[in-house]
Design an enzyme around this catalytic site. Structure first.
Site, PDB file in Angstrom:
ATOM      1  N   HIS A  62       0.815  -1.219   0.000  1.00 57.22           N
ATOM      2  CA  HIS A  62       0.000   0.000   0.000  1.00 57.22           C
ATOM      3  C   HIS A  62       0.846   1.265   0.000  1.00 57.22           C
ATOM      4  CE1 HIS A  62       0.336  -0.341   4.507  1.00 57.22           C
ATOM      5  NE2 HIS A  62       0.357   0.973   4.407  1.00 57.22           N
ATOM      6  N   ASP A 108       0.131  -7.821   1.481  1.00 55.13           N
ATOM      7  CA  ASP A 108       0.549  -6.414   1.501  1.00 55.13           C
ATOM      8  C   ASP A 108       2.073  -6.329   1.550  1.00 55.13           C
ATOM      9  OD1 ASP A 108       0.596  -3.673   1.667  1.00 55.13           O
ATOM     10  OD2 ASP A 108      -0.199  -3.569   3.716  1.00 55.13           O
ATOM     11  N   SER A 200       4.245   2.253   8.067  1.00 56.20           N
ATOM     12  CA  SER A 200       3.902   1.240   7.071  1.00 56.20           C
ATOM     13  C   SER A 200       5.131   0.708   6.356  1.00 56.20           C
ATOM     14  CB  SER A 200       2.963   1.833   6.019  1.00 56.20           C
ATOM     15  OG  SER A 200       1.669   1.983   6.520  1.00 56.20           O
TER      16      SER A 200
END
Length: 248
Positions: A62, A108, A200
């Site tokens: 992402h 992811d 992230s």
């Protein structure tokens, strides 16, 4: 020369995007996380990442920028540490099963190939991939420059670390019913301690190997009691990661 100029621009001006950061952590020991990567677009920190080979960085899918300045060997983002290395990402490979965060957070992960390999030093070193999957109760730590719990300065200048433990799949499924798969691993859930916006793609390290990448969590405030963070379970992807590196 070009990289030196870019580095000076980075230390003179830095902004950080609101994407997953370490909440209520403490300053990491200098050079204690030599695999830690910061992914920048210009002078804006977009995501974390982890060096897994002299030419490959792993981050979250992402984190969707097409090209990044990849900063390694960093501790302070605003001052020269004299250990920094700057590389530009060349091409990237997103896991083919990733459908986007709006559909599912599964798979992811994304590999970035550096245009030039890093120089391995005491401040820049790859982190080994796991041979086995970490189990519930395993002690780990996560690192990054993400959001902290300090209201006057929520974006830290110094790399932050946080110790936390793997949570059982059953417990995590109870918190996020219908959303947890075998390709995800949960960690944390201690009040006030969590990865948060801006971390992230950063590494979850257990026993000196990479077990997870910061992926997603509660839509509410970071560090809620009994609400663990969710990580991409790297042990499930080792064969795919090695295949991509071998073929490219």
């Amino acid at each position: 020369m070009g990289l030196s100029i870019f580095l000076l621009l980075c230390v003179l001006g830095l902004s950080q995007a609101a994407t997953p950061k370490i909440f209520n952590g403490t300053e990491c020991g200098r050079n204690s996380q030599p695999w830690q990567v910061g992914l920048f677009e210009g002078t804006s920190l977009r995501c974390g990442g982890v060096l897994i080979d002299h030419r490959w960085v792993l981050t979250a899918a992402h984190c969707s920028g097409s090209r990044y300045w990849v900063r390694l060997g960093e501790h302070s983002l605003s001052q020269l540490d004299w250990t920094e290395q700057i590389r530009h990402s060349g091409f990237s490979v997103t896991h083919p099963g990733y459908l986007g965060a709006s559909t599912s957070h599964e798979h992811d992960l994304r590999l970035l190939r550096l245009r030039l390999p890093v120089r391995v030093t005491s401040s820049v070193q790859p982190l080994p991939l796991p041979n086995d999957c970490a189990t519930a109760g395993t002690e780990c730590h996560v690192s990054g420059w993400g959001i902290t719990n300090h209201p006057r300065n929520p974006f830290p200048d110094l790399l932050q670390c946080l110790n936390l433990s793997i949570v059982s799949h059953a417990t995590c499924h109870g918190v996020y019913p219908g959303r947890i798969t075998s390709n995800m691993v949960c960690a944390g859930g201690v009040p006030g301690q969590d990865a948060c916006q801006g971390d992230s793609g950063g590494p979850l390290v257990c026993g000196g190997v990479l077990q997870g990448l910061v992926s997603w969590g509660s839509v509410g405030p970071c560090g809620q009691d009994g609400i663990p963070g969710v990580y991409t379970y790297i042990c499930k992807y080792v064969d795919w990661i090695r295949m991509i590196m071998r073929n490219n």
